[in-house]
Design an enzyme around this catalytic site. Structure first.
Site, short mmCIF file in Angstrom:
data_model
loop_
_atom_site.label_atom_id
_atom_site.label_comp_id
_atom_site.label_asym_id
_atom_site.label_seq_id
_atom_site.Cartn_x
_atom_site.Cartn_y
_atom_site.Cartn_z
N SER A 96 25.73 -29.16 -21.54
CA SER A 96 26.92 -29.51 -20.58
C SER A 96 27.55 -28.43 -20.30
O SER A 96 28.06 -27.49 -20.99
CB SER A 96 27.84 -30.41 -21.28
OG SER A 96 28.93 -30.94 -20.42
N ARG A 97 27.58 -28.07 -18.88
CA ARG A 97 28.04 -27.01 -18.16
C ARG A 97 29.63 -27.01 -18.13
O ARG A 97 30.20 -26.08 -17.44
CB ARG A 97 27.60 -26.63 -16.77
CG ARG A 97 26.11 -26.31 -17.17
CD ARG A 97 25.30 -25.97 -15.54
NE ARG A 97 23.71 -25.75 -15.99
CZ ARG A 97 22.94 -26.67 -15.52
NH1 ARG A 97 23.15 -27.71 -14.92
NH2 ARG A 97 21.65 -26.42 -15.71
N VAL A 98 30.09 -28.07 -18.46
CA VAL A 98 31.66 -28.20 -18.46
C VAL A 98 32.16 -27.76 -19.72
O VAL A 98 33.13 -26.89 -20.07
CB VAL A 98 31.90 -29.41 -18.32
CG1 VAL A 98 33.47 -29.69 -18.44
CG2 VAL A 98 31.88 -30.02 -16.77
#
Length: 550
Positions: free
Chosen positions: A383-385
């Site tokens: 997850s790039r968040v």
């Protein structure tokens, strides 16, 4: 008179030829790409969409009606409008076509259905430009899926685009449906008084309402009926709308379905609500677009897909956003689904969508064949968040769990070699196996935030290390049992299992250190009772009768 002739010259054309659901027409000189046209008469239900503009003719695809009803020299009328679908509170609970036609009208009372159509539904354009940078905010509000491995290791935020990718029969649809079902807690349990009030008022919803849109592209009719039945049976249809396009529909309608679902979600987003849209699946969407493009004589590229297939998906997924508070602070979270072949995530469409989205949940066929469900491959998922989309109570513990699980994956193969194992390495293996058990969940079974935090706390603090591996699922299953807590544990621990909604509010607002002392005392007391009274009985139960009770 000359004005009418000019109007007729530019707004009425004729069909030149018809081939494979593609109509070639002449005379529509000022028509725009994407415009809806009508065949035979201006009151006709035979609709088409203009997709190719050529020197002396246009190519039109059928989006409503049968090709067999048309013939050469039939008139084609401009509508001066783009494709529209229906959005609003009235679409919730409905299974609709990409053009807004309701498939399950028989499920509604006739008067309420008419009231919804008149008062609670409006036409919206299917193609809407994505919000700009100034209109957006960073993704900070967590989107809780109820899937332990996702909420702990691969957190998703409201406004994020998280791809669900994997082979056939690895549980992609089940994972997306579980995420939709998990919103029952907020919609139907915590805020049930608001839902009762809204059923009387009808024309509005409170801002705590979370809406879900489930889009199916090119699926079987039986599959669509199965999904609708699951949502209805589980009590999730009151906040969900299904946009259904089945496999025997025209490729143009299948292509339009995700955009229609997105437009419905955007209506709620622009009103300040948190909306979720699932695209199941974009592989089939790309195939439908390829079929349509080849029939329109557009030049093919890699794997025969047209050159703009990347733009087709990017303009869809860019519409997912967390809006700025000045714009109402609504959000649209996108969960696109992609099916791979033989686990190959380097194929054309998977790599395209991976590069567009803010992370992916990779479902492994190898894990699925071993009976691990959900079959999430933590190594390939990301997850790039990240932790900015987690509550502080979860974030503090999940860092410890990530570190322990990472060490377990590093030393997992050491145990297979046999011989004496270093005690520190053995401790990582013991804890990692128990984390694996915690990450396994039954079909459509979700855990609320409070339960997840307490279970992760028990794992991170080492309370589960002494529990036998085949008793770990029972340990977590009985942890929140009110009868057990009320009868066998100290009365001061009873509020931990009986006031879940109230406790969850604290866990949303405070860090885990605020509760550490009380949680440690409660879980320690429960662990001692479990080791003394329950685990021996489970181990002695050869027929597993005791285990099946829970």
């Amino acid at each position: 008179m000359s004005y009418l002739k000019t109007l007729e010259q530019f707004s009425i054309g004729k069909i030149k030829s018809i081939q494979d659901n593609v109509i070639i027409a002449t005379g529509l000189e000022n028509v725009f790409v994407g415009e809806v046209v009508k065949f035979k008469s201006q009151e006709s239900n035979l609709l088409g969409q203009v997709l190719n503009l050529e020197k002396s003719q246009v190519r039109i695809v059928m989006i409503n009606g049968q090709q067999s009803h048309l013939k050469s020299n039939d008139l084609v009328y401009r509508t001066y409008k783009d494709v529209k679908t229906k959005a609003g509170y009235g679409v919730l609970g409905r299974v609709v076509s990409p053009l807004g036609e309701c498939y399950n009208e028989e499920d509604f009372d006739e008067l309420s259905y008419l009231f919804d159509d008149i008062s609670l539904i409006e036409d919206v354009s299917v193609e809407i430009p994505a919000p700009g940078i100034i209109e957006r905010e960073p993704v900070r509000v967590p989107f809780l899926t109820g899937i332990n491995v996702v909420d702990c290791l691969i957190p998703v935020g409201c406004g994020q685009r998280e791809l669900i990718i994997g082979d056939q029969n690895t549980g992609k649809t089940s994972l997306a449906i579980s995420a939709v079902l998990n919103q029952r807690l907020v919609n139907n349990v915590i805020h049930k008084k608001w839902r009762a009030l809204e059923s009387e008022i009808k024309i509005d919803r409170h801002s705590n309402f979370i809406t879900c849109i489930y889009v199916t592209v090119g699926t079987r009719r039986s599959e669509g009926a199965r999904l609708k039945k699951i949502l209805d049976k589980m009590g999730a249809l009151n906040y969900t709308s299904m946009v259904f396009s089945h496999a025997d529909q025209a490729a143009a309608l299948q292509f339009m379905a995700p955009y229609a679902g997105c437009a419905i979600g955007e209506w709620f987003r622009n009103k300040g609500y948190r909306a979720i849209v699932v695209y199941d699946d974009l592989s089939q969407h790309a195939v439908a677009y390829r079929q349509m493009s080849l029939l329109l004589k557009r030049p093919p590229g890699r794997e025969a897909y047209p050159g703009d297939v990347f733009y087709v998906h990017s303009r869809l997924l860019e519409r997912a956003a967390q809006l700025h508070r000045n714009k109402g602070a609504g959000s649209l979270t996108a969960l696109p689904v992609i099916e791979t072949k033989g686990g190959d995530i380097s194929a054309y469409i998977p790599t395209n969508v991976i590069s567009i989205t803010d992370g992916q949940i990779f479902l492994s066929s190898q894990l699925a064949n071993q009976g691990v469900r959900p079959a999430v491959n933590v190594g390939l998922s990301v997850s790039r968040v990240g932790s900015s989309a987690q509550y502080t109570s979860v974030n503090g513990i999940s860092k410890k769990i990530k570190a322990d699980y990472s060490m377990f994956k590093t030393y997992e193969s050491v145990e297979k070699l046999g011989g004496e194992i270093d005690p520190i390495v053995l401790s990582y293996i013991v804890r990692g196996k128990r984390i694996n058990v915690y990450f396994q969940q039954s079909l459509y079974e979700t855990l609320r935030l409070y339960q997840q935090v307490v279970c992760l706390f028990a794992l991170a603090e080492g309370f589960v290390d002494e529990i036998e591996l085949n008793c770990v699922s029972n340990f977590f299953g009985l942890l929140f049992n009110t009868q057990l807590a009320g009868k066998y544990l100290d009365s001061k621990y009873y509020p931990f299992v009986s006031y879940l909604n109230e406790m969850e509010c604290f866990f949303v607002s405070y860090e885990i250190d605020f509760f550490r002392k009380d949680l440690r005392a409660w879980v320690s007391s429960y662990k001692e009772f479990f080791l003394k009274n329950i685990q021996p009985r489970i181990l002695a139960d050869k027929k597993k009768l005791f285990s099946n009770i829970f």
